[in-house]
Write an enzyme that holds these catalytic residues in place. Structure first.
Site, short mmCIF file in Angstrom:
data_model
loop_
_atom_site.label_atom_id
_atom_site.label_comp_id
_atom_site.label_asym_id
_atom_site.label_seq_id
_atom_site.Cartn_x
_atom_site.Cartn_y
_atom_site.Cartn_z
N HIS A 40 -17.11 2.95 1.58
CA HIS A 40 -16.55 1.72 2.13
C HIS A 40 -16.76 1.63 3.64
O HIS A 40 -16.77 2.65 4.34
CB HIS A 40 -15.06 1.62 1.79
N CYS A 55 -1.63 -2.62 8.07
CA CYS A 55 -1.60 -3.64 7.01
C CYS A 55 -0.32 -4.49 7.01
O CYS A 55 -0.38 -5.67 6.68
CB CYS A 55 -1.82 -2.98 5.66
N HIS A 62 -10.36 7.23 1.88
CA HIS A 62 -9.01 7.14 1.30
C HIS A 62 -8.97 6.06 0.23
O HIS A 62 -9.77 5.13 0.25
CB HIS A 62 -7.97 6.84 2.39
N LYS A 85 -7.03 -5.03 -2.75
CA LYS A 85 -7.78 -5.43 -1.56
C LYS A 85 -8.68 -4.28 -1.11
O LYS A 85 -8.50 -3.15 -1.52
CB LYS A 85 -6.83 -5.86 -0.43
N ASP A 129 0.79 -1.23 0.00
CA ASP A 129 0.00 0.00 0.00
C ASP A 129 0.82 1.29 0.00
O ASP A 129 0.49 2.24 0.72
CB ASP A 129 -0.94 0.01 1.21
N ASP A 174 -4.89 -0.66 -1.58
CA ASP A 174 -6.28 -0.47 -1.19
C ASP A 174 -7.01 0.10 -2.40
O ASP A 174 -6.49 0.99 -3.09
CB ASP A 174 -6.38 0.51 -0.02
N HIS A 189 -10.73 1.04 -2.61
CA HIS A 189 -12.04 1.07 -1.96
C HIS A 189 -13.12 1.70 -2.83
O HIS A 189 -12.88 2.71 -3.49
CB HIS A 189 -11.95 1.88 -0.66
#
Length: 195
Positions: free
Chosen positions: A61, A138, A74, A99, A13, A55, A57
């Site tokens: 989310h 994470c 974010h 993800k 990330d 990420d 999203h």
């Protein structure tokens, strides 16, 4: 430390929203990009697999504060903030793992229902080396799940940053107790950029 063909370097990330000026900026995040590029160069030269997670999203989310989650909005899919850091130099054959794309499910770990465990086992990966953001979220979740999946797991401290210092210190203790190798590495003096 040296990489081999049965290793995987996993960059977690390193996205614009987690870096300076981003929606969820982490102190010092921009400083790790050159160190991560150096690790990528070493891993690639040794024939190790390079993986980068992101990420991704949807709007609304479950992790966002507007829905009662812990974080500001974010890394919304397709947004500028969701892009990888401009200085991150990923090889063309890097595996990109997305993800957090399910509206109602968060995925801190890169191994959480992404199929990555099976892919790594399938190519004979024995060791994984984790870096990126954030150490106490994470990276932590991914490292703990990597150990559970049977990988020898290393976390590269010089190439990650925590959201909070206290969270980072607690995470290092937890990871060490779980059998994760915490690599302190060289000071942040590298200037490695994209070739």
């Amino acid at each position: 430390m040296s990489f081999g063909q049965d290793d995987a370097l996993i960059v977690l990330d390193l996205q614009r929203d987690f870096c300076a000026g981003g929606a969820l900026a982490i102190a010092g995040a921009d400083k790790i990009a050159p160190k991560i590029n150096q690790l990528i160069d070493e891993a690639t030269a040794a024939g190790a697999m390079v993986v980068a997670s992101r990420d991704w999203h949807p709007k609304g989310h479950v992790s966002f504060a507007a829905r009662g989650g812990p974080w500001p909005e974010h890394c919304v899919a397709g947004s500028e903030g969701a892009k990888f850091h401009a200085q991150l130099c990923l090889p063309d054959n890097a595996l990109i793992v997305t993800k957090g794309a399910d509206l109602d499910k968060d995925q801190y770990s890169v191994f959480d229902e992404t199929g990555l465990v099976e892919q790594l086992h399938g190519r004979g990966t024995r060791r994984v080396f984790l870096c990126g953001l954030a150490l106490d979220v994470c990276v932590r979740a991914s490292a703990l799940q990597a150990v559970q999946a049977g990988f020898e797991t290393h976390v590269m401290l010089s190439a990650t940053r925590p959201i909070t210092q206290a969270g980072g210190e607690a995470t290092i203790r937890e990871m060490t107790n779980a059998g994760i190798v915490v690599e302190h590495g060289d000071p942040d003096d590298t200037t490695a950029g994209c070739a």
